[in-house]
Design a protein around this motif. Structure first.
Motif: not given
Lengths: 328, 337
Positions: A296-307, B18-31, B91-94
């Motif tokens: 939902l937070l659009s965390v990039p997929y590769y980062w999701q795996l790391i986390i 911290s990871m969530l903040a780092a990853c989600g932060g950039n474009k979260e700020a706008s919305e 983009t996600e990989g399945a």
């Protein structure tokens, strides 16, 4: 600490004197789930909606049901690597049977195939005294093979409407997989906590020699434990095939690790003898929340795996600390 | 000891935060600031957002795997288009797991994205998830392989043509006679179509025979092992050519042949990846690859999505042509992935 029959008493004692230790022991994962949910709720408006909560719980149901069975296995100090393969085989079997009979018996037969696979695991583990990791590594491979042979490698398409409801239907506003998940936990919670069999499971995990010497019939108990894991995998497999509208022979690889992670996150010791089934439910919820929230937070997929990977390692680390803590 | 356990718990939380903040932060700020104020109010009417808007804000894609450069090319192409047009791309990989792909699509629906691109792990099994998206009113476009359940449109390489081009090259180089090994792949439409096109190209040449048909699972590793076994059972001089259904497959087989010191045959393939082009350049044994254009597929998908938002009708199936790349045509070709 291990092998002490008083072990089973700790639950009631812990509740009586509600101190920080007790809370961390029993409720650690619950608190973590609540905190992480609060975080996601603040960071994304779509997280804390009824439809997303139902969506997330429905996705978690499969892993949670597997974790319920896995809890029994790990409590005895064992491990079951075959659950992912059983999911595939039971799903494929259920769909296969549904071509010839109504949905209910087909689903039951699918689950029964899972139970049978678990039973064989149990007999082999208990009777031959081979390490569970070897026995179930073997069955993980041959059960997957059987699933491929049955289907010829292709997915079997599911056409039965009432079968499909099992995965896609609702009971009131609640998706059926969630209802089944809660039922499974209710039943196994009672079995684990209030029956002789449940207490024996803890004792076998604490020290199986001692359990044997106190007159517990270890072999049939162990057989049942793996059969329970097989039943849970069978139920999960049937639900999954209904969700996917098909019996997929290649589905479920890696599910064993997710289930083990959920159980350990929930506070059950990999060494056996210690843990609760409710913890496993929250362990699965934690992993489901994490997957759902990160996407939902659009965390990039590769980062999701790391986390996710780091979280699992940390879970094992916590498990170690718990064991050391209990000893000291 | 108890303290250290508490410490570990705290560490988990700190790390996650911290990871969530780092990853989600950039474009979260706008919305998020305006919206996060009332999470409970949002639960009352989950379907109110995104009604009358005619602009792409978020596009989400799930591909069958991100461990094949071809699918990474989809990811990068989407990100490129997103940058140019100013929308957010996910983009996600399945990992070839249908259940995982279904979960990803369901989460995209909850996220209320404006467009979903699906590269289905299984064309039929994904139907349930596709239907959920369609029911939620989100346009869903299949890329690379078709998908059941009511996709708005399917955009894919002309896979039959890809197999056919590989087959035609093979027929020419074999002078219409020889034993062919087929290193096949998982049961998905793109693979079926390639094999069908290939068989069509060789069907008028009865002296060309397919003597092996094995599944290399579309990756280098499995194809390497499968081809090692094929080599063991077919002595020197009994194989004349090999068709691998994608570049990872063909390269795996090619490397196995090299390791076994076998050079009595040549390879044809489908994909047009950088790696394959390098081999074609260096070694006559790697004959041809029919090049796909993932970028053109993504660009087309976004075009269609815009047409949809503008209320226009779109085609159900769009085939993107492929090119035959061999030593002769190499100079005019730049690989996309």
């Amino acid at each position: 600490m291990n092998g002490n029959p008083a072990m089973t008493e700790t639950g009631r004692e812990g509740a009586a004197r509600l101190n920080w230790r007790g809370i961390m022991d029993k409720m650690g994962i619950v608190i973590v789930v609540l905190i992480i949910s609060a975080l996601f709720a603040v960071m994304d408006e779509n997280f804390l909606t009824w439809s997303n909560m139902m969506n997330m719980l429905r996705q978690t149901a499969i892993n949670a049901i597997l974790a319920a069975g896995m809890t029994f296995v790990i409590l005895t100090g064992g491990i079951d690597l075959s659950v992912g393969a059983i999911v595939a085989l039971a799903g494929v079997s259920g769909v296969y049977f549904s071509q010839w009979m109504p949905a209910l018996p087909a689903m039951l037969l699918g689950t029964l195939v899972g139970a049978a696979a678990g039973y064989v695991n149990g007999v082999l583990t208990a009777k031959t005294k081979l390490p569970a990791i070897i026995v179930t590594l073997g069955s993980m491979t041959y059960l997957r093979g059987i699933a491929y042979v049955v289907t010829g490698g292709y997915p079997l398409i599911l056409n039965d409407g009432s079968f499909i409801k099992m995965g896609q239907g609702y009971l009131g506003p609640v998706p059926i997989p969630i209802v089944i998940m809660l039922l499974v936990y209710a039943v196994f919670f009672v079995i684990l906590k209030y029956t002789v069999f449940g207490r024996n499971v803890y004792m076998i995990g604490g020290n199986s020699e001692a359990a044997f010497l106190t007159g517990i019939r270890v072999v049939p108990r162990m057989t049942w434990v793996y059969t329970i894991s097989g039943i849970c995998s069978g139920i999960a497999g049937v639900i999954l095939s209904a969700r996917l509208l098909s019996g997929q022979p290649n589905v479920g690889s890696g599910y064993e690790l997710d289930a083990i992670a959920a159980v350990v996150l929930g506070g059950t010791s990999l060494a056996g003898g210690m843990g609760t089934i409710v913890g496993s439910l929250f362990g699965a919820l934690f992993m489901g929340t994490l997957s759902n929230g990160l996407t939902l937070l659009s965390v990039p997929y590769y980062w999701q795996l790391i986390i996710k990977g780091i979280v699992i390692v940390l879970a094992i680390y916590i498990d170690r600390l718990r064991q050391r803590g209990a000893r000291g | 000891m108890r303290k250290s356990k508490f410490y570990a718990m705290a560490l988990v939380l700190a790390l996650l935060t911290s990871m969530l903040a780092a990853c989600g932060g950039n474009k979260e700020a706008s919305e998020s600031p305006s919206q996060s104020a009332s999470p409970s109010a949002a639960s009352a009417s989950p379907s109110s957002a995104g009604g009358g808007e005619k602009k792409l804000k978020t596009v989400a894609m799930t591909v069958m795997t991100l461990d094949n450069p071809y699918f990474v090319a989809y990811k990068e192409s989407l990100e490129e288009v997103a940058k140019k047009e100013g929308f957010e791309a996910i983009t996600e990989g399945a990992e070839f797991d249908l259940a995982k792909q279904q979960a990803q699509i369901e989460t995209f629906i909850q996220k209320k994205v404006d467009l979903i691109l699906v590269n289905a792990v299984d064309s039929k099994g994904i139907a349930g998830a596709v239907k959920e998206a369609a029911d939620a009113g989100i346009p869903i476009i299949a890329v690379d392989v078709d998908a059941d359940g009511g996709v708005t449109s399917t955009i894919m390489s002309d896979n039959k043509q890809a197999g056919k081009l590989a087959g035609e090259y093979l027929v020419k180089r074999l002078n219409g006679k020889g034993n062919v090994v087929l290193v096949n792949g998982n049961p998905i439409t793109s693979v079926f179509d390639r094999v069908e096109g290939f068989k069509e190209a060789i069907k008028d040449h009865p002296d060309i025979k397919i003597i092996e048909d094995q599944n290399g699972k579309l990756n280098r590793d499995d194809s390497y092992k499968v081809f090692e076994n094929i080599l063991a059972s077919h002595k020197e001089g009994t194989i004349d050519a090999v068709f691998g259904v994608n570049d990872p497959t063909t390269i795996g087989a090619y490397l196995a042949a090299k390791a076994a010191n076998r050079s009595d045959f040549f390879f044809v393939s489908v994909d047009g990846s950088k790696d394959a082009v390098e081999f074609i350049k260096k070694d006559d044994m790697f004959g041809e690859t029919s090049a796909q254009h993932p970028k053109a597929q993504v660009v087309k998908a976004i075009e269609l999505a815009k047409d949809l938002l503008a209320g226009k009708q779109v085609e159900r199936t769009v085939l993107i042509p492929v090119d035959s790349v061999s030593k002769e045509t190499l100079s005019s070709f730049t690989p996309e992935f």
